[in-house]
Motif scaffolding. Structure first.
Motif, PDB file in Angstrom:
ATOM      1  N   UNK A 176       0.830  -1.211   0.000  1.00 35.20           N
ATOM      2  CA  UNK A 176       0.000   0.000   0.000  1.00 35.20           C
ATOM      3  C   UNK A 176       0.862   1.258   0.000  1.00 35.20           C
ATOM      4  N   UNK A 177       1.948   1.227   0.775  1.00 35.49           N
ATOM      5  CA  UNK A 177       2.833   2.386   0.822  1.00 35.49           C
ATOM      6  C   UNK A 177       3.377   2.684  -0.577  1.00 35.49           C
ATOM      7  N   UNK A 178       3.299   3.930  -0.961  1.00 37.19           N
ATOM      8  CA  UNK A 178       3.841   4.321  -2.258  1.00 37.19           C
ATOM      9  C   UNK A 178       2.856   4.249  -3.399  1.00 37.19           C
ATOM     10  N   UNK A 179       1.620   3.788  -3.144  1.00 35.12           N
ATOM     11  CA  UNK A 179       0.642   3.720  -4.238  1.00 35.12           C
ATOM     12  C   UNK A 179       0.322   5.110  -4.785  1.00 35.12           C
ATOM     13  N   UNK A 180       0.304   6.099  -3.905  1.00 38.30           N
ATOM     14  CA  UNK A 180       0.020   7.463  -4.352  1.00 38.30           C
ATOM     15  C   UNK A 180       1.067   7.919  -5.364  1.00 38.30           C
ATOM     16  N   UNK A 181       2.338   7.710  -5.008  1.00 42.53           N
ATOM     17  CA  UNK A 181       3.417   8.109  -5.909  1.00 42.53           C
ATOM     18  C   UNK A 181       3.396   7.298  -7.199  1.00 42.53           C
ATOM     19  N   UNK A 182       3.067   5.999  -7.094  1.00 37.96           N
ATOM     20  CA  UNK A 182       3.044   5.156  -8.298  1.00 37.96           C
ATOM     21  C   UNK A 182       1.894   5.525  -9.229  1.00 37.96           C
ATOM     22  N   UNK A 183       0.749   5.917  -8.642  1.00 40.96           N
ATOM     23  CA  UNK A 183      -0.373   6.357  -9.475  1.00 40.96           C
ATOM     24  C   UNK A 183       0.006   7.633 -10.232  1.00 40.96           C
ATOM     25  N   UNK A 184       0.671   8.551  -9.544  1.00 42.36           N
ATOM     26  CA  UNK A 184       1.124   9.773 -10.217  1.00 42.36           C
ATOM     27  C   UNK A 184       2.167   9.449 -11.281  1.00 42.36           C
ATOM     28  N   UNK A 185       3.062   8.516 -10.966  1.00 46.15           N
ATOM     29  CA  UNK A 185       4.114   8.151 -11.919  1.00 46.15           C
ATOM     30  C   UNK A 185       3.528   7.577 -13.200  1.00 46.15           C
ATOM     31  N   UNK A 186       2.353   6.920 -13.094  1.00 47.56           N
ATOM     32  CA  UNK A 186       1.714   6.367 -14.295  1.00 47.56           C
ATOM     33  C   UNK A 186       1.291   7.470 -15.254  1.00 47.56           C
ATOM     34  N   UNK A 187       1.195   8.694 -14.735  1.00 49.21           N
ATOM     35  CA  UNK A 187       0.865   9.858 -15.556  1.00 49.21           C
ATOM     36  C   UNK A 187       2.104  10.674 -15.911  1.00 49.21           C
ATOM     37  N   UNK A 188       3.275  10.164 -15.486  1.00 47.09           N
ATOM     38  CA  UNK A 188       4.510  10.902 -15.735  1.00 47.09           C
ATOM     39  C   UNK A 188       4.677  12.092 -14.816  1.00 47.09           C
ATOM     40  N   UNK A 189       4.085  12.006 -13.613  1.00 46.61           N
ATOM     41  CA  UNK A 189       4.102  13.126 -12.671  1.00 46.61           C
ATOM     42  C   UNK A 189       4.733  12.664 -11.361  1.00 46.61           C
ATOM     43  N   UNK A 190       5.495  13.547 -10.727  1.00 49.26           N
ATOM     44  CA  UNK A 190       5.990  13.306  -9.378  1.00 49.26           C
ATOM     45  C   UNK A 190       5.281  14.276  -8.435  1.00 49.26           C
ATOM     46  N   UNK A 191       5.160  13.937  -7.150  1.00 51.45           N
ATOM     47  CA  UNK A 191       4.470  14.834  -6.219  1.00 51.45           C
ATOM     48  C   UNK A 191       5.059  16.238  -6.197  1.00 51.45           C
ATOM     49  N   UNK A 192       6.369  16.339  -6.414  1.00 52.87           N
ATOM     50  CA  UNK A 192       7.020  17.643  -6.375  1.00 52.87           C
ATOM     51  C   UNK A 192       6.555  18.557  -7.510  1.00 52.87           C
ATOM     52  N   UNK A 193       6.033  17.952  -8.592  1.00 47.80           N
ATOM     53  CA  UNK A 193       5.586  18.730  -9.729  1.00 47.80           C
ATOM     54  C   UNK A 193       4.210  19.367  -9.495  1.00 47.80           C
ATOM     55  N   UNK A 194       3.513  18.875  -8.491  1.00 49.57           N
ATOM     56  CA  UNK A 194       2.146  19.346  -8.279  1.00 49.57           C
ATOM     57  C   UNK A 194       2.125  20.553  -7.346  1.00 49.57           C
ATOM     58  N   UNK A 195       1.172  21.399  -7.566  1.00 49.24           N
ATOM     59  CA  UNK A 195       0.943  22.536  -6.707  1.00 49.24           C
ATOM     60  C   UNK A 195      -0.534  22.623  -6.406  1.00 49.24           C
ATOM     61  N   UNK A 196      -0.864  22.981  -5.189  1.00 49.70           N
ATOM     62  CA  UNK A 196      -2.284  23.114  -4.839  1.00 49.70           C
ATOM     63  C   UNK A 196      -2.913  24.292  -5.552  1.00 49.70           C
ATOM     64  N   UNK A 197      -2.089  25.117  -6.173  1.00 46.42           N
ATOM     65  CA  UNK A 197      -2.597  26.285  -6.880  1.00 46.42           C
ATOM     66  C   UNK A 197      -2.317  26.182  -8.373  1.00 46.42           C
ATOM     67  N   UNK A 198      -2.157  24.939  -8.873  1.00 49.59           N
ATOM     68  CA  UNK A 198      -1.861  24.753 -10.288  1.00 49.59           C
ATOM     69  C   UNK A 198      -2.978  25.329 -11.137  1.00 49.59           C
ATOM     70  N   UNK A 199      -2.616  25.911 -12.282  1.00 50.55           N
ATOM     71  CA  UNK A 199      -3.605  26.482 -13.177  1.00 50.55           C
ATOM     72  C   UNK A 199      -4.165  25.422 -14.094  1.00 50.55           C
ATOM     73  N   UNK A 200      -5.101  25.830 -14.902  1.00 54.18           N
ATOM     74  CA  UNK A 200      -5.731  24.927 -15.850  1.00 54.18           C
ATOM     75  C   UNK A 200      -5.296  25.303 -17.259  1.00 54.18           C
ATOM     76  N   UNK A 201      -5.029  24.280 -18.075  1.00 54.98           N
ATOM     77  CA  UNK A 201      -4.606  24.542 -19.430  1.00 54.98           C
ATOM     78  C   UNK A 201      -5.773  25.055 -20.247  1.00 54.98           C
TER      79      UNK A 201
END
Length: 201
Positions: A176-201
């Motif tokens: 179970x540990x790391x599933x969050x990071x692995x789900x993001x990785x499936x999209x080519x994203x790391x948690x560090x790339x995300x921002x709670x204030x990210x804009x919309x394309x």
């Protein structure tokens, strides 16, 4: 959303069979850093299961609580069965158990979620798992996540969630540990790339 809606295949939404991945700015503590497998989505709402939040209860304790086994029976279970994963599926009906599983097991109460995954919420699947006749892949969840009409669409547009196709491997992975990071990785994203204030394309 009523669970009976799962049996209604006439109306399916774009989130059916998708993962919802909580953004860092998620305010609801029930869903912080969660990965949700969406089982049903329509104009009536959505429901699914958090797949990365372990429960502080063992499969053996579940069997004892349901009076499906006594202490000696639990001790005699194979190690893999004793370690059968129990997850917190969401904040709705937390005392109710559900089993997501591969489609090689079916009972009269089993509901197909996708071509490969079914949902069963009756004791017969628990007995089958104990007897070694259960599905090849399965996980038990206590409670589920539910949203009313238009609610999840609003939360996505408000930058609360990312969504992507679900992975059967990730749903049934016992690590179970790391599933969050692995789900993001499936999209080519790391948690560090995300921002709670990210804009919309």
């Amino acid at each position: 959303m009523a669970l009976s809606r799962l049996t209604d295949t006439r109306e399916r939404g774009f989130l059916d069979g998708q993962f919802l991945i909580a953004m860092p700015g998620m305010q609801d503590t029930n869903f912080a850093r969660s990965v949700v497998y969406v089982c049903a989505h329509s104009a009536a709402g959505a429901m699914g299961f958090i797949i990365n939040r372990p429960q502080a209860i063992s499969f053996g304790e579940v069997l004892l609580h349901l009076k499906l086994a006594d202490q000696n029976d639990v001790i005699m279970l194979p190690g893999e069965t004793r370690e059968f994963p129990i997850l917190s599926g969401g904040p709705v009906e937390t005392g109710r158990g559900f089993v997501l599983h591969s489609d090689d097991f079916s009972s009269s109460s089993s509901i197909p979620i996708s071509d490969e995954i079914s949902l069963t919420s009756t004791l017969d699947i628990i007995r089958a798992i104990c007897d070694g006749h259960g599905p090849a892949r399965a996980t038990m969840l206590l409670g589920y996540a539910g949203w009313g009409p238009g609610q999840i669409e609003l939360e996505i547009s408000s930058n609360g969630w990312l969504n992507c196709p679900a992975s059967e491997e990730l749903i049934f992975d016992r690590a179970v540990d790391g599933k969050y990071e692995r789900a993001l990785a499936s999209m080519g994203i790391s948690p560090e790339m995300l921002s709670s204030e990210a804009g919309h394309a």
